[in-house]
Design a protein around this motif. Structure first.
Motif, PDB file in Angstrom:
ATOM      1  N   UNK A   1       5.735  29.697  22.151  1.00 25.98           N
ATOM      2  CA  UNK A   1       5.151  31.037  22.110  1.00 25.98           C
ATOM      3  C   UNK A   1       4.996  31.603  23.515  1.00 25.98           C
ATOM      4  N   UNK A   2       4.613  30.766  24.465  1.00 26.27           N
ATOM      5  CA  UNK A   2       4.443  31.232  25.843  1.00 26.27           C
ATOM      6  C   UNK A   2       5.779  31.618  26.480  1.00 26.27           C
ATOM      7  N   UNK A   3       6.882  31.044  25.981  1.00 28.41           N
ATOM      8  CA  UNK A   3       8.212  31.378  26.481  1.00 28.41           C
ATOM      9  C   UNK A   3       8.851  32.530  25.706  1.00 28.41           C
ATOM     10  N   UNK A   4       8.162  33.041  24.706  1.00 27.66           N
ATOM     11  CA  UNK A   4       8.698  34.144  23.911  1.00 27.66           C
ATOM     12  C   UNK A   4       9.748  33.710  22.907  1.00 27.66           C
ATOM     13  N   UNK A   5       9.729  32.429  22.495  1.00 25.03           N
ATOM     14  CA  UNK A   5      10.702  31.921  21.530  1.00 25.03           C
ATOM     15  C   UNK A   5      10.105  32.017  20.133  1.00 25.03           C
ATOM     16  N   UNK A   6      10.699  32.805  19.215  1.00 24.75           N
ATOM     17  CA  UNK A   6      10.190  32.870  17.842  1.00 24.75           C
ATOM     18  C   UNK A   6      10.281  31.501  17.178  1.00 24.75           C
ATOM     19  N   UNK A   7       9.187  31.036  16.582  1.00 27.56           N
ATOM     20  CA  UNK A   7       9.170  29.700  15.983  1.00 27.56           C
ATOM     21  C   UNK A   7       8.177  29.658  14.830  1.00 27.56           C
ATOM     22  N   UNK A   8       8.471  28.769  13.873  1.00 28.58           N
ATOM     23  CA  UNK A   8       7.588  28.509  12.742  1.00 28.58           C
ATOM     24  C   UNK A   8       7.504  27.001  12.544  1.00 28.58           C
ATOM     25  N   UNK A   9       6.306  26.494  12.323  1.00 27.57           N
ATOM     26  CA  UNK A   9       6.117  25.067  12.087  1.00 27.57           C
ATOM     27  C   UNK A   9       5.452  24.852  10.735  1.00 27.57           C
ATOM     28  N   UNK A  10       6.080  24.032   9.905  1.00 24.05           N
ATOM     29  CA  UNK A  10       5.485  23.625   8.635  1.00 24.05           C
ATOM     30  C   UNK A  10       4.946  22.204   8.797  1.00 24.05           C
ATOM     31  N   UNK A  11       3.705  22.006   8.412  1.00 26.97           N
ATOM     32  CA  UNK A  11       3.078  20.687   8.498  1.00 26.97           C
ATOM     33  C   UNK A  11       2.778  20.218   7.082  1.00 26.97           C
ATOM     34  N   UNK A  12       3.274  19.036   6.731  1.00 27.85           N
ATOM     35  CA  UNK A  12       3.049  18.492   5.395  1.00 27.85           C
ATOM     36  C   UNK A  12       2.546  17.059   5.499  1.00 27.85           C
ATOM     37  N   UNK A  13       1.516  16.753   4.748  1.00 29.85           N
ATOM     38  CA  UNK A  13       1.043  15.380   4.614  1.00 29.85           C
ATOM     39  C   UNK A  13       1.655  14.800   3.339  1.00 29.85           C
ATOM     40  N   UNK A  14       2.337  13.686   3.468  1.00 26.51           N
ATOM     41  CA  UNK A  14       3.017  13.082   2.332  1.00 26.51           C
ATOM     42  C   UNK A  14       2.570  11.634   2.184  1.00 26.51           C
ATOM     43  N   UNK A  15       2.664  11.126   0.968  1.00 25.73           N
ATOM     44  CA  UNK A  15       2.307   9.739   0.687  1.00 25.73           C
ATOM     45  C   UNK A  15       3.506   9.050   0.070  1.00 25.73           C
TER      46      UNK A  15
ATOM     47  N   UNK B   1       0.845  -1.192   0.000  1.00 27.51           N
ATOM     48  CA  UNK B   1       0.000   0.000   0.000  1.00 27.51           C
ATOM     49  C   UNK B   1       0.881   1.242   0.000  1.00 27.51           C
ATOM     50  N   UNK B   2       0.254   2.389  -0.210  1.00 29.78           N
ATOM     51  CA  UNK B   2       0.970   3.666  -0.204  1.00 29.78           C
ATOM     52  C   UNK B   2       0.610   4.410   1.077  1.00 29.78           C
ATOM     53  N   UNK B   3       1.377   4.260   2.130  1.00 27.49           N
ATOM     54  CA  UNK B   3       1.008   4.853   3.425  1.00 27.49           C
ATOM     55  C   UNK B   3       1.149   6.368   3.439  1.00 27.49           C
ATOM     56  N   UNK B   4       0.310   6.997   4.245  1.00 32.18           N
ATOM     57  CA  UNK B   4       0.369   8.440   4.448  1.00 32.18           C
ATOM     58  C   UNK B   4       1.167   8.757   5.706  1.00 32.18           C
ATOM     59  N   UNK B   5       1.919   9.848   5.643  1.00 33.59           N
ATOM     60  CA  UNK B   5       2.686  10.312   6.792  1.00 33.59           C
ATOM     61  C   UNK B   5       2.448  11.811   6.968  1.00 33.59           C
ATOM     62  N   UNK B   6       2.694  12.263   8.180  1.00 28.20           N
ATOM     63  CA  UNK B   6       2.600  13.698   8.482  1.00 28.20           C
ATOM     64  C   UNK B   6       3.934  14.140   9.062  1.00 28.20           C
ATOM     65  N   UNK B   7       4.497  15.199   8.480  1.00 23.20           N
ATOM     66  CA  UNK B   7       5.818  15.687   8.875  1.00 23.20           C
ATOM     67  C   UNK B   7       5.684  17.086   9.470  1.00 23.20           C
ATOM     68  N   UNK B   8       6.197  17.258  10.684  1.00 27.66           N
ATOM     69  CA  UNK B   8       6.225  18.562  11.349  1.00 27.66           C
ATOM     70  C   UNK B   8       7.676  19.041  11.406  1.00 27.66           C
ATOM     71  N   UNK B   9       7.952  20.193  10.842  1.00 26.44           N
ATOM     72  CA  UNK B   9       9.293  20.789  10.911  1.00 26.44           C
ATOM     73  C   UNK B   9       9.181  22.130  11.617  1.00 26.44           C
ATOM     74  N   UNK B  10       9.723  22.211  12.823  1.00 23.38           N
ATOM     75  CA  UNK B  10       9.629  23.422  13.644  1.00 23.38           C
ATOM     76  C   UNK B  10      10.992  24.083  13.734  1.00 23.38           C
ATOM     77  N   UNK B  11      11.109  25.278  13.155  1.00 17.90           N
ATOM     78  CA  UNK B  11      12.336  26.062  13.246  1.00 17.90           C
ATOM     79  C   UNK B  11      12.147  27.162  14.279  1.00 17.90           C
ATOM     80  N   UNK B  12      13.170  27.404  15.091  1.00 19.35           N
ATOM     81  CA  UNK B  12      13.058  28.426  16.132  1.00 19.35           C
ATOM     82  C   UNK B  12      14.411  29.108  16.339  1.00 19.35           C
ATOM     83  N   UNK B  13      14.357  30.301  16.939  1.00 24.24           N
ATOM     84  CA  UNK B  13      15.547  31.129  17.166  1.00 24.24           C
ATOM     85  C   UNK B  13      15.791  31.235  18.670  1.00 24.24           C
ATOM     86  N   UNK B  14      16.638  30.397  19.243  1.00 21.55           N
ATOM     87  CA  UNK B  14      16.853  30.432  20.693  1.00 21.55           C
ATOM     88  C   UNK B  14      17.565  31.693  21.169  1.00 21.55           C
TER      89      UNK B  14
END
Length: 312
Positions: free
Chosen positions: A259-273, A197-210
């Protein structure tokens, strides 16, 4: 003989007041200019930070895609792909036979593009939604989470941005699909073949500036250990007041905590097969024997036979 000024003393006082007013106006104008310059600088810095984090997270997802869609002539890339699809790989872990119970697990690791390899399970952590975390092959001291004190954990040479990745295979109730939607054409579904089968996955990539926050490494690490979605579904082990083991559940996701700690962050969420592409190779024209028509070089290599069809 004494000389007397023709300007009355009252007019001298008026002139002095006018000069002072001009000095006050100049000072105020200077203060406003400095304030505006500071505001413009902050706005520019914020825009640059957003662009940096977005590009870094996007590059991470592209790197994951390139690991699977490799050039077969690149021996190093072939090794990395085999690791990713193995039972201890970020995708293969979810494709093992009898691995239905790991749906919803999150394989977490720190993206280190300057390392010789992209992923190793011994430098990752598997977050289990049923409570706590579990390891597959044993984790290093980093435990799969980015550490501010580790220079190699930064995503670039300037050491100002980090990226933490989480890969999961959502459970069937999280994905609306048609029957047999993920079964490739011309394939038979078998229980002995996890790639049928062709399974689905979800990828979270969170970049932040400590470096753009007052939060310390311990606080940031506490956030990075939180799940990327459905926080209340993920638990962790803890002791109650009587010393008994209990399971508690998170109240924040990773990005909410940062966000509650004041850390700048961005998260990209992608669904891939993950598709299993089928390719055919013409070995021999139908109806012609090997004496009159040689077997193609590709089939000789694939089947380990000679041009006439004899085993090597």
């Amino acid at each position: 003989m004494k000389k007397f000024s023709s300007v009355p003393s009252s007019q001298q006082g008026v002139a002095l007041i006018v000069v002072l007013l001009f000095l006050i106006l100049i000072t105020l104008a200077g203060a406003i200019a400095v304030k505006n310059s500071t505001t413009d600088l902050k706005l520019a810095t914020s825009e640059q930070a957003d662009t940096l984090m977005l590009n870094t997270a996007d590059n991470t997802n592209k790197s994951i895609e390139q690991i699977i869609n490799i050039d077969q002539t690149d021996s190093k890339a072939v090794v990395q792909k085999s690791i990713a699809l193995s039972s201890a790989g970020m995708f293969g872990y979810f494709m093992n036979l009898g691995a239905e119970d790991n749906r919803g697990d999150q394989i977490v690791f720190c993206y280190r593009p300057r390392d010789a390899y992209f992923f190793q399970m011994n430098e990752a952590t598997v977050i289990d939604p049923r409570g706590g975390s579990k390891l597959v092959t044993g984790a290093s001291s980093s435990g799969g989470f980015c550490r501010v004190s580790n220079v190699s954990d930064f995503s670039n040479a300037r050491n100002n941005v980090m990226t933490q990745v989480a890969v999961t295979r959502p459970s069937s109730d999280m994905i609306a699909s048609e029957p047999f939607e993920y079964v490739p054409t011309q394939r038979t579904i078998t229980t002995s073949d996890a790639t049928s089968t062709s399974p689905n996955f979800r990828v979270f990539s969170t970049s932040f500036l400590p470096g753009m926050t007052q939060a310390g490494e311990k606080e940031i690490l506490e956030c990075l250990k939180k799940p990327n979605q459905n926080a209340a579904d993920y638990g962790y082990a803890e002791k109650d007041k009587d010393g008994n083991d209990v399971t508690k559940y998170y109240d924040q996701t990773l990005t909410q905590c940062l966000a509650s700690k004041g850390v700048p962050a961005k998260t990209l969420v992608e669904d891939v097969k993950l598709d299993n592409l089928l390719t055919s190779e013409k070995c021999l024209d139908y109806g012609k024997g090997s004496s009159s028509n040689k077997i193609s070089a590709a089939c000789q290599k694939l089947l380990n036979i000679s041009a006439s069809g004899a085993p090597k």
